[in-house]
Motif scaffolding. Structure first.
Motif, PDB file in Angstrom:
ATOM      1  N   PHE A  57      39.699  47.122 -17.378  1.00 55.95           N
ATOM      2  CA  PHE A  57      39.417  46.050 -18.329  1.00 55.95           C
ATOM      3  C   PHE A  57      37.943  45.667 -18.288  1.00 55.95           C
ATOM      4  N   GLY A  58      37.409  45.479 -17.084  1.00 57.32           N
ATOM      5  CA  GLY A  58      36.014  45.070 -16.958  1.00 57.32           C
ATOM      6  C   GLY A  58      35.061  46.093 -17.535  1.00 57.32           C
ATOM      7  N   ALA A  59      35.290  47.371 -17.213  1.00 55.63           N
ATOM      8  CA  ALA A  59      34.433  48.422 -17.758  1.00 55.63           C
ATOM      9  C   ALA A  59      34.601  48.529 -19.264  1.00 55.63           C
ATOM     10  N   GLY A  60      35.833  48.326 -19.739  1.00 54.30           N
ATOM     11  CA  GLY A  60      36.077  48.364 -21.180  1.00 54.30           C
ATOM     12  C   GLY A  60      35.302  47.286 -21.907  1.00 54.30           C
ATOM     13  N   GLU A  61      35.240  46.087 -21.338  1.00 50.59           N
ATOM     14  CA  GLU A  61      34.483  45.008 -21.976  1.00 50.59           C
ATOM     15  C   GLU A  61      32.996  45.315 -21.986  1.00 50.59           C
ATOM     16  N   GLU A  62      32.501  45.929 -20.929  1.00 50.08           N
ATOM     17  CA  GLU A  62      31.098  46.334 -20.915  1.00 50.08           C
ATOM     18  C   GLU A  62      30.832  47.370 -22.010  1.00 50.08           C
ATOM     19  N   HIS A  63      31.737  48.323 -22.138  1.00 55.60           N
ATOM     20  CA  HIS A  63      31.594  49.365 -23.163  1.00 55.60           C
ATOM     21  C   HIS A  63      31.564  48.756 -24.563  1.00 55.60           C
ATOM     22  N   VAL A  64      32.550  47.886 -24.854  1.00 53.42           N
ATOM     23  CA  VAL A  64      32.653  47.404 -26.227  1.00 53.42           C
ATOM     24  C   VAL A  64      31.517  46.449 -26.579  1.00 53.42           C
ATOM     25  N   THR A  65      30.951  45.777 -25.574  1.00 59.47           N
ATOM     26  CA  THR A  65      29.776  44.940 -25.841  1.00 59.47           C
ATOM     27  C   THR A  65      28.639  45.806 -26.367  1.00 59.47           C
ATOM     28  N   GLU A  66      28.412  46.930 -25.704  1.00 54.56           N
ATOM     29  CA  GLU A  66      27.348  47.847 -26.122  1.00 54.56           C
ATOM     30  C   GLU A  66      27.698  48.547 -27.438  1.00 54.56           C
ATOM     31  N   ASP A  67      28.975  48.936 -27.576  1.00 58.25           N
ATOM     32  CA  ASP A  67      29.371  49.740 -28.731  1.00 58.25           C
ATOM     33  C   ASP A  67      29.367  48.959 -30.032  1.00 58.25           C
ATOM     34  N   LEU A  68      29.383  47.628 -29.953  1.00 58.39           N
ATOM     35  CA  LEU A  68      29.387  46.823 -31.173  1.00 58.39           C
ATOM     36  C   LEU A  68      28.001  46.718 -31.805  1.00 58.39           C
ATOM     37  N   VAL A  69      26.969  47.031 -31.046  1.00 55.11           N
ATOM     38  CA  VAL A  69      25.590  46.864 -31.533  1.00 55.11           C
ATOM     39  C   VAL A  69      25.350  47.600 -32.856  1.00 55.11           C
ATOM     40  N   PRO A  70      25.831  48.828 -33.046  1.00 53.01           N
ATOM     41  CA  PRO A  70      25.615  49.481 -34.345  1.00 53.01           C
ATOM     42  C   PRO A  70      26.191  48.704 -35.526  1.00 53.01           C
ATOM     43  N   VAL A  71      27.332  48.038 -35.333  1.00 54.97           N
ATOM     44  CA  VAL A  71      27.887  47.224 -36.421  1.00 54.97           C
ATOM     45  C   VAL A  71      26.940  46.068 -36.730  1.00 54.97           C
ATOM     46  N   ALA A  72      26.417  45.435 -35.692  1.00 52.20           N
ATOM     47  CA  ALA A  72      25.470  44.343 -35.903  1.00 52.20           C
ATOM     48  C   ALA A  72      24.230  44.819 -36.649  1.00 52.20           C
ATOM     49  N   ALA A  73      23.880  46.082 -36.450  1.00 51.43           N
ATOM     50  CA  ALA A  73      22.672  46.614 -37.080  1.00 51.43           C
ATOM     51  C   ALA A  73      22.863  46.920 -38.558  1.00 51.43           C
ATOM     52  N   VAL A  74      24.102  47.210 -38.977  1.00 52.82           N
ATOM     53  CA  VAL A  74      24.296  47.658 -40.366  1.00 52.82           C
ATOM     54  C   VAL A  74      24.838  46.581 -41.299  1.00 52.82           C
ATOM     55  N   VAL A  75      25.498  45.530 -40.783  1.00 54.19           N
ATOM     56  CA  VAL A  75      26.009  44.513 -41.694  1.00 54.19           C
ATOM     57  C   VAL A  75      24.848  43.691 -42.249  1.00 54.19           C
ATOM     58  N   ASP A  76      24.918  43.331 -43.528  1.00 51.51           N
ATOM     59  CA  ASP A  76      23.799  42.619 -44.135  1.00 51.51           C
ATOM     60  C   ASP A  76      24.182  41.280 -44.757  1.00 51.51           C
ATOM     61  N   ASP A  77      25.472  41.010 -44.918  1.00 49.19           N
ATOM     62  CA  ASP A  77      25.879  39.711 -45.439  1.00 49.19           C
ATOM     63  C   ASP A  77      25.732  38.665 -44.334  1.00 49.19           C
ATOM     64  N   ASP A  78      25.271  37.458 -44.684  1.00 50.73           N
ATOM     65  CA  ASP A  78      25.012  36.464 -43.645  1.00 50.73           C
ATOM     66  C   ASP A  78      26.283  36.022 -42.923  1.00 50.73           C
ATOM     67  N   SER A  79      27.421  35.980 -43.621  1.00 51.56           N
ATOM     68  CA  SER A  79      28.666  35.606 -42.945  1.00 51.56           C
ATOM     69  C   SER A  79      29.091  36.690 -41.965  1.00 51.56           C
ATOM     70  N   ASP A  80      28.904  37.960 -42.335  1.00 50.86           N
ATOM     71  CA  ASP A  80      29.161  39.069 -41.421  1.00 50.86           C
ATOM     72  C   ASP A  80      28.264  38.973 -40.191  1.00 50.86           C
ATOM     73  N   GLN A  81      27.000  38.711 -40.414  1.00 48.04           N
ATOM     74  CA  GLN A  81      26.045  38.645 -39.309  1.00 48.04           C
ATOM     75  C   GLN A  81      26.410  37.550 -38.318  1.00 48.04           C
ATOM     76  N   ARG A  82      26.817  36.385 -38.841  1.00 44.55           N
ATOM     77  CA  ARG A  82      27.211  35.297 -37.942  1.00 44.55           C
ATOM     78  C   ARG A  82      28.446  35.676 -37.130  1.00 44.55           C
ATOM     79  N   PHE A  83      29.440  36.266 -37.833  1.00 49.84           N
ATOM     80  CA  PHE A  83      30.655  36.607 -37.105  1.00 49.84           C
ATOM     81  C   PHE A  83      30.384  37.675 -36.050  1.00 49.84           C
ATOM     82  N   VAL A  84      29.651  38.722 -36.401  1.00 49.87           N
ATOM     83  CA  VAL A  84      29.395  39.802 -35.442  1.00 49.87           C
ATOM     84  C   VAL A  84      28.580  39.280 -34.260  1.00 49.87           C
ATOM     85  N   ALA A  85      27.683  38.313 -34.503  1.00 48.80           N
ATOM     86  CA  ALA A  85      26.949  37.702 -33.394  1.00 48.80           C
ATOM     87  C   ALA A  85      27.916  36.995 -32.443  1.00 48.80           C
ATOM     88  N   SER A  86      28.901  36.276 -33.012  1.00 49.09           N
ATOM     89  CA  SER A  86      29.891  35.615 -32.157  1.00 49.09           C
ATOM     90  C   SER A  86      30.760  36.642 -31.442  1.00 49.09           C
TER      91      SER A  86
END
Length: 282
Positions: A53-82
C-alpha cells in the motif's frame, strides 16, 4: 468542458476541502500493542500488505503528474491539485504507520527491522502493475490523445484505484475493523477509511472522464475493455497473495472473487455496460 462535467469536478474538489483528514492525528497506541501480539506469520503478511500500500501510494503520487500537466480547464486543475495532495497524504500515513507502529512492534518481537521499501515485500506481478501504469501515464506527455487519456484512466483510476486498491481496503477493513472477529487495528482502519473516501473522489473523476470519451465516440469501448482485462492477470496474482491464511478475514479465493466483481462493476458503470451511473458511490 461541458457544464455538467465542470459541475462534477467542482463538486469533487469541494468534497476534498470539506472532508480533509489528518494522517498525523490518528492514535496508533492500540495498533502497536496488537501488532506485537499477532502471530509471526500474520505479522509478516500484514507488513507485506502495508508495504505494498505504501509503495503504491508513492507510485500513484508520481504517476499522476502527467495528468496535471495536460489538463487545462481551471476546475480540472484544482481537482487534480487536490488529488496530488491526497496521494501525498496517503503516502505520509503509511510512512508514519510503519515508523510508529510496525517498527516498534518488530523490535518488541526481537526481529530485525526492515524498511517498507525492501525488495522482499514486492512480487514481479506487483512491479508489473505499476510499471505498466507509469508507462501509460507518461504517454500523455508524448501525445495527449483521446486513446492515451483513456488508457491512463483505465490504468490509474479504474484499475489501480477502483479495483486493486478497493480490494486491498476490503481485505484489511473486513479483518481488523471493530465489527469483525479479527484482532483490532483501529488506527489502521481509521486511516484506511479516510483514504477510501479520497479514492472514491479520484475514481469518480477518472470514470467520469472515461465515460465522456466513450459517449462522444472519441474512443471505442473495446479499447477500455482490452486495457482493463490486460491488467487482470497481474492484479489477480497480487490479490491472491493478500488473502489471510491465519486470520479470520477473506482468504485468497474470497479476494480473487471480490476483485473480479469489482472489475465487472467498473466496466458496467461505463457507457455500453449493464449499468451507467458513474455518479454513485465509488
Amino acid at each position: 468542458m461541458p457544464p455538467e462535467a465542470r459541475e462534477t469536478t467542482e463538486r469533487y474538489f469541494r468534497q476534498a476541502v470539506e472532508r480533509h483528514w489528518d494522517p498525523y492525528a490518528i492514535d496508533l497506541t492500540t495498533d502497536r500493542e496488537t501488532l506485537t501480539d499477532l502471530s509471526r506469520s500474520a505479522f509478516t503478511q500484514l507488513r507485506a500488505t502495508l508495504a505494498m500500500f505504501g509503495a503504491g501510494e508513492e507510485h500513484v503520487t508520481e504517476d499522476l503528474v502527467p495528468v496535471a500537466a495536460v489538463v487545462d480547464d481551471d476546475s480540472d486543475q484544482r481537482f487534480v491539485a487536490s488529488h496530488l495532495y491526497d496521494e501525498a497524504k496517503h503516502a505520509a500515513f503509511f510512512e508514519r504507520y510503519w515508523a510508529e507502529a510496525v517498527r516498534p512492534a518488530t523490535e518488541a518481537r526481537g526481529l530485525e527491522p526492515t524498511a517498507p521499501t525492501a525488495d522482499r515485500w514486492f512480487t514481479d506481478s506487483y512491479e508489473e502493475i505499476f510499471d505498466r501504469t507509469e508507462t501509460a501515464m507518461n504517454r500523455l506527455l508524448e501525445a495527449d490523445t483521446p486513446e492515451n487519456r483513456a488508457r491512463a484512466y483505465c490504468h490509474y483510476h479504474l484499475t489501480v484505484e477502483g479495483v486493486f486498491g478497493q480490494t486491498g481496503f476490503h481485505a484489511v477493513e473486513s479483518t481488523f475493523g471493530p465489527e469483525t472477529d479479527g484482532p483490532s487495528l483501529p488506527g489502521l482502519v481509521e486511516g484506511f477509511s479516510g483514504i477510501r473516501r479520497d479514492e472514491g473522489r479520484h475514481v469518480g473523476y477518472g470514470m467520469d472522464r472515461l465515460a465522456a470519451l466513450l459517449r462522444r465516440g472519441a474512443v471505442d469501448r473495446s479499447l477500455v475493455e482490452e486495457t482493463v482485462m490486460d491488467l487482470a492477470e497481474p492484479v489477480d496474482a497480487v490479490v491472491e497473495r493478500m488473502g489471510w491464511r491465519r486470520l479470520p478475514g477473506p482468504d485468497s479465493d474470497d479476494l480473487v472473487a471480490f476483485v473480479a466483481q469489482q472489475r465487472r462493476n467498473r466496466l458496467q458503470q461505463l457507457p455500453g455496460g449493464a449499468a451507467a451511473d458513474t455518479e454513485g458511490e465509488n
